[in-house]
Design a protein around this motif. Structure first.
Motif, PDB file in Angstrom:
ATOM      1  N   SER A 491       0.787  -1.045  -0.047  1.00 45.22           N
ATOM      2  CA  SER A 491       0.086   0.053   0.077  1.00 45.22           C
ATOM      3  C   SER A 491       0.796   1.177   0.056  1.00 45.22           C
ATOM      4  N   THR A 493       0.922   5.188   0.269  1.00 44.96           N
ATOM      5  CA  THR A 493       0.428   6.545   0.639  1.00 44.96           C
ATOM      6  C   THR A 493       1.334   7.783   0.475  1.00 44.96           C
ATOM      7  N   SER A 521      -3.934   7.088  -0.966  1.00 47.92           N
ATOM      8  CA  SER A 521      -3.427   5.904  -0.889  1.00 47.92           C
ATOM      9  C   SER A 521      -3.967   4.988  -2.167  1.00 47.92           C
TER      10      SER A 521
END
Length: 661
Positions: A491, A493, A521
């Motif tokens: 992930s 961000t 994100s």
């Protein structure tokens, strides 16, 4: 195909081209053949409304593009029932263009076409034509979902061609600054035009096309300046057709173009082809060079920009001339891309278990998760009022976008995907559109629009962003080059925290302005590795450690496009002296598109060769501390600070020399 339709005129054939210009060219070629009972027509966004019903009724060869198929044909299949029921052939030309995000979308569009054709009782045969790529069979299977046979014997005649690599003069060796590639291109183009050599000059952006044309015109007498033209998207259909006609007729001596003319359009006999900057892939470069010398000896030129990849090839020409073409990568099942097509398919006809064969097993699993679909005895159906295909742009993974409006006139200049909005149309940004510069006055996050005004200053803007990565799932791990190389899902961000104004003339930073914008994100695929203490020996102190990791990350990103058919703007990265999960110094390289499209996985497969290329680039660059030709990146979120070229070379060199290499 022509033989089949001449025998059975009721059958239909659909030709798909990635550009309108190519469809126009092929329509002209078909018309000259005068095949009895073959009725060809173009059906695209330029086709007048009053002609569309006639084409559906009488044309048995329809020339279109994937965008029109997606938004103008499939959602309205009730009007196309006769065409779909009699569809015998689907020809996908220039198939190598369908890679990455665009290719992943087109793979879903072709599956939706197959599904509707089957509903209407047809099983068309798919024929794909491609320039040379490393994996034609794999690409064709990924695009269509069908078993394919590869025909790779090439009997085309090839006249001799002279290849030349042109590196602009080094003006400032310390900063690595070179003379303008656009200026060099205009000098060469003007000289060739004066000699009567018919030439095409490719540039990577619309702005570059216009500037080269203007600079070249200024160098030529009026009668010759009238015989050159620019060609790019943004012109009216009539303007584009006229330029194409003048090219084929020999009225034009030269044209500057984006890659819209890179594909197989017959632009008559050309003597020279100039590529300004490496176009991103060897396959694309060969396409551009292939425009010249088709019938007799030709000249093909590449003028290098200061980009790291261009300079890598200038120092090692064999790495370019002898390099195999790249593999084309796509992933039609990436949820970020698949979801919009499932909604579109459900609008076209209920999705049931029988559709798993064409749409893929992932489709039914994903359909059950989408709140806009309702499960009925007939299958999953669309319960909205609009038609969802209109929300899904094929050339992007992001459907939500911001509208850019010129404040003085209220006219809409363009759309910017949400993922790029905070870095390109924040307040104070300089936004470029069709070669013109605009100052962004306001960005309204709730209304999804930016107000801009014309700008004539001599600076551009670059954002500063903070990036964090969280490892979600490790899918592969191997010891490679002395490190534990991992591939998996992460992930990412990102938050834009400020922007810098930089002088166009000197490239020097003028100031840094803070911004308050929300973080964004997305989940994607990445590779990552943690250099060992032995590989980092002597580099442990800050900021040397961070600068060495950062420079290594930049150079790896600059050279990954050599191994995967992508652009450096499709790739992101992060380097840190201490990652929260690995608890070690770590370098990440990730796909810059949500869901991932196979770029970093390709890097995992060819890691050794990729690192070797990177070391050669760093060793060959003559600068002392790092420059745009090696470790500096035009898209760095940290404004290229800190960077330590020598440390990166030491680290990557030690990896190459490790016992497992």
């Amino acid at each position: 195909m022509l033989d089949a339709l001449a025998r059975e005129p009721k059958q239909r054939a659909l030709y798909l081209y990635p550009t309108k210009a190519l469809a126009q060219d092929q329509a002209r070629a078909l018309a000259t053949l005068h095949v009895p009972k073959v009725r060809a027509a173009i059906y695209d966004g330029d086709t007048p409304s009053e002609q569309r019903w006639q084409i559906r009724k009488w044309a048995n060869v329809i020339l279109s593009n994937p965008d029109m198929l997606h938004i103008g044909v499939l959602p309205h299949h009730d009007r196309w029932g006769d065409v779909l029921a009699n569809l015998r052939y689907v020809i996908v030309d220039e198939a190598h263009v369908y890679r990455g995000v665009f290719g992943s979308h087109v793979a879903n569009v072709l599956r939706r076409l197959r599904r509707l054709a089957r509903i209407y009782g047809a099983e068309p045969q798919f024929l794909l034509a491609s320039a040379t790529i490393a994996n034609p069979g794999e690409l064709a299977r990924a695009l269509t979902g069908l078993h394919v046979e590869v025909v790779s014997d090439d009997g085309a005649p090839r006249p001799e061609r002279t290849l030349a690599l042109w590196n602009p003069e080094l003006i400032d060796p310390e900063l690595g600054l070179r003379a303008s590639a656009l200026g060099e291109a205009s000098k060469l183009l003007a000289t060739l035009v004066e000699r009567g050599e018919r030439t095409i000059c490719f540039a990577k952006s619309r702005k570059a096309v216009e500037l080269i044309h203007r600079f070249t015109s200024d160098r030529l007498p009026a009668e010759l300046a009238a015989r050159i033209a620019p060609y790019r998207a943004g012109y009216t259909p009539e303007q584009r057709r006229e330029i194409e006609r003048r090219l084929v007729a020999g009225e034009l001596l030269a044209v500057t173009a984006t890659d819209a003319l890179e594909l197989g359009i017959d632009v008559g006999t050309l003597d020279c082809a100039i590529s300004v900057g490496f176009p991103g892939t060897v396959a694309s470069l060969r396409q551009q060079w292939g425009r010249a010398g088709r019938r007799e000896h030709g000249l093909a030129l590449m003028i290098a920009s200061e980009d790291a990849l261009d300079q890598f090839f200038m120092r090692d020409p064999e790495a370019l001339i002898g390099r195999h073409v790249e593999a084309a990568i796509l992933d039609h099942a990436s949820p970020r891309i698949l979801d919009g097509h499932l909604l579109s398919a459900a609008y076209e006809a209920p999705i049931g278990p029988e559709d798993a064969e064409i749409l893929g097993p992932e489709a039914l699993e994903q359909a059950a998760k989408l709140p806009e679909l309702r499960k009925t005895p007939a299958g999953f159906v669309w319960q909205g009022r609009d038609f969802p295909a209109a929300r899904v742009p094929l050339r992007s993974a992001e459907s939500e976008s911001f509208t850019v409006i010129e404040a003085g006139t209220g006219s809409v200049l363009g759309l910017v995907e949400r993922a790029r909005a905070f870095s390109t149309i924040h307040e104070g940004a300089i936004y470029l559109h069709l070669g013109e510069a605009y100052f962004v006055r306001t960005l309204d996050l709730e209304a999804g629009r930016a107000l801009v005004e014309p700008f004539s200053g001599d600076y551009y803007t670059q954002v500063k962003r903070e990036t964090e990565t969280e490892i979600r799932e490790e899918l592969k791990r191997e010891e490679r080059l002395g490190v534990e190389l991992c591939f998996g899902r992460v992930s990412v961000t990102e938050q834009v925290v400020g922007f810098q104004r930089r002088s166009i003339q000197t490239q020097r930073a003028m100031d840094l302005t803070p911004l308050e914008l929300p973080a964004t994100s997305f989940e994607t695929e990445a590779i990552w590795f943690c250099p060992t203490p032995e590989q980092l020996e002597g580099l442990e102190e800050l900021p040397l450690l961070l600068g060495s990791l950062h420079a290594a990350e930049h150079t790896l990103i600059a050279l990954l496009p050599l191994r995967a058919m992508c652009d450096r703007w499709d790739i992101g990265g992060l380097s840190t002296n201490l990652h929260a999960q690995t608890l070690q110094p770590t370098i990440f390289v990730y796909d810059g598109h949500a869901g991932g499209i196979g770029i970093s996985e390709r890097g995992y497969e060819v890691f050794e060769d990729w690192v070797a290329d990177t070391v050669r680039l760093l060793e060959g660059c003559p600068c002392e501390r790092g420059c745009p030709s090696c470790v500096q990146s035009p898209k760095c979120g940290n404004l290229n600070e800190p960077l330590r070229k020598a440390g990166a070379l030491k680290l990557l060199g030690r990896m190459l020399a490790s016992p497992s290499a």
